[in-house]
Design an enzyme around this catalytic site. Structure first.
Site, short mmCIF file in Angstrom:
data_model
loop_
_atom_site.label_atom_id
_atom_site.label_comp_id
_atom_site.label_asym_id
_atom_site.label_seq_id
_atom_site.Cartn_x
_atom_site.Cartn_y
_atom_site.Cartn_z
N GLN A 27 0.27 -1.36 -0.01
CA GLN A 27 -0.20 -0.11 0.10
C GLN A 27 1.41 1.43 -0.32
OE1 GLN A 27 -2.63 0.34 3.60
NE2 GLN A 27 -4.16 1.05 2.57
N TYR A 54 2.62 -11.67 3.54
CA TYR A 54 2.27 -10.19 3.32
C TYR A 54 3.20 -9.80 1.95
CZ TYR A 54 -0.09 -10.21 8.49
OH TYR A 54 -0.31 -10.32 9.53
N LEU A 207 -8.73 -1.15 15.62
CA LEU A 207 -9.63 -0.46 14.83
C LEU A 207 -10.36 -0.82 13.75
CD1 LEU A 207 -6.70 2.38 14.88
CD2 LEU A 207 -8.35 2.65 16.37
N GLY A 284 -1.57 0.15 12.38
CA GLY A 284 -0.64 0.04 11.74
C GLY A 284 -0.80 1.35 11.07
N THR A 286 -0.44 4.21 7.15
CA THR A 286 0.42 4.67 5.97
C THR A 286 1.65 5.80 6.12
OG1 THR A 286 -1.93 5.92 5.23
CG2 THR A 286 -1.09 3.26 4.57
N GLU A 293 -0.46 9.29 16.48
CA GLU A 293 -1.28 10.04 17.14
C GLU A 293 -1.75 8.29 17.67
OE1 GLU A 293 -5.74 10.35 15.90
OE2 GLU A 293 -4.09 10.42 14.13
#
Length: 334
Positions: A27, A54, A207, A284, A286, A293
């Site tokens: 990604q 992965y 999440l 994780g 990006t 955060e």
């Protein structure tokens, strides 16, 4: 960053771990992946999770390069084995052949002579469990892994594996299931079994694939560049979480999170860490900003009244059926 024991073992893991499923080698570009790893390290994360499958082994390579130069003894690196990593009939599953060949490939890609935790990515119905556990034992006794764990095994599968591990004198210390305020299927069977056996949870998707960040809005298209628009697997994985009924209720968490001085995402991670059987929650990202955060959830102690309100809001849409863990066991090798 707070640290916790991994199950009943003496090894400490950062209560927030960094994972690179769907990101490294897929990604995001490698320079951004490396920046995310640096942000994780700067935030005190010491535990890094990946898997050979992965991004078709590329994720292990990217993580290995990103961690190059770090003091190896200060890191906990875990990877997983089960899914296909090649086109051969034996390039999958938990046979002795595949485990022995896969650990060597993972170590080479990660640039290390051992992993701290080697995990069975799923249960293999086609291989005798004795064969699998004996191979894991040989890997541990050879110093190529310190501990073993599993991912998405049922309570009964965990119990059987743990009994064999004890006979073989192998430290079976972890389970890696999906767990979040929207996916609570491990609470009825898996968690009590693991508490009894001294096995800790290293949970993925706290999440709910990003839904518990509040960025997905009911009745609107997913934001550009989000996981829901990712054609490399992200869009498939987010699944039913994108229902308007779910998204509407997630938005109702915002004032509760604000009352705790948190974002919805931080509140969601802190909720997962309330469970005493959870050793770590994998996040994780990006961008480095996302990492910075979400790590702020470490050390947070949520007001039980806020927790009760949040659970009441999400109760009609949260998955709790323990049978959904059984559904994760493939009836044949992929």
């Amino acid at each position: 960053m707070d640290h916790r024991h991994l199950g009943s073992s003496g090894m400490l893991v950062s209560e927030i771990a960094y994972g690179n499923w769907l990101t490294h080698g897929s990604q995001v570009e490698e320079d951004r992946a490396t920046a995310c790893v640096r942000a994780a390290l700067d935030a005190g994360i010491t535990t890094f999770d990946t898997a050979d499958v992965y991004a078709a082994t590329r994720a292990e390579q990217v993580l290995g390069r990103a961690l190059r130069g770090e003091r190896r003894e200060g890191l906990v690196i875990s990877t997983k084995v089960f899914f296909p990593t090649g086109d051969g009939v034996n390039d999958r599953g938990l046979s002795r052949k595949h485990l022995m060949e896969s650990i060597h490939g993972s170590l080479r890609r990660l640039g290390t002579d051992h992993v701290d935790l080697y995990q069975a990515h799923r249960f293999d119905l086609r291989t005798p469990l004795e064969e699998t556990m004996e191979a894991f034992a040989d890997i541990v006794h050879a110093g190529k892994a310190h501990y073993i764990g599993v991912s998405e095994w049922t309570a009964e599968q965990i119990r059987r594996g743990h009994a064999l591990a004890r006979e073989l004198r192998v430290p079976f210390v972890s389970n890696q299931p999906q767990y979040s305020m929207l996916w609570r299927v491990i609470e009825a069977d898996v968690v009590p079994t693991c508490e009894e056996l001294g096995i800790g949870q290293i949970v993925w998707s706290p999440l709910a694939q990003g839904v518990l960040t509040g960025k997905y809005l009911p009745g609107t298209r997913p934001p550009a560049g989000s996981r829901a628009t990712d054609r490399n697997g992200g869009a498939r994985s987010i699944g039913d979480f994108l229902r308007d009924e779910v998204l509407t209720r997630v938005r109702e968490l915002e004032p509760l999170a604000a009352a705790a001085g948190l974002t919805i995402a931080q509140f969601a991670v802190a909720w997962v860490l309330r469970n005493p059987n959870v050793s770590a929650a994998i996040i994780g990202g990006t961008t480095p900003e996302q990492i910075r955060e979400n790590v702020r959830a470490s050390g947070v102690r949520l007001d039980p009244a806020l927790v009760a309100q949040a659970e009441k809001i999400l109760s009609p849409v949260a998955e709790t059926d323990p049978a959904l863990t059984s559904a994760e066991t493939p009836d044949r090798r992929p």
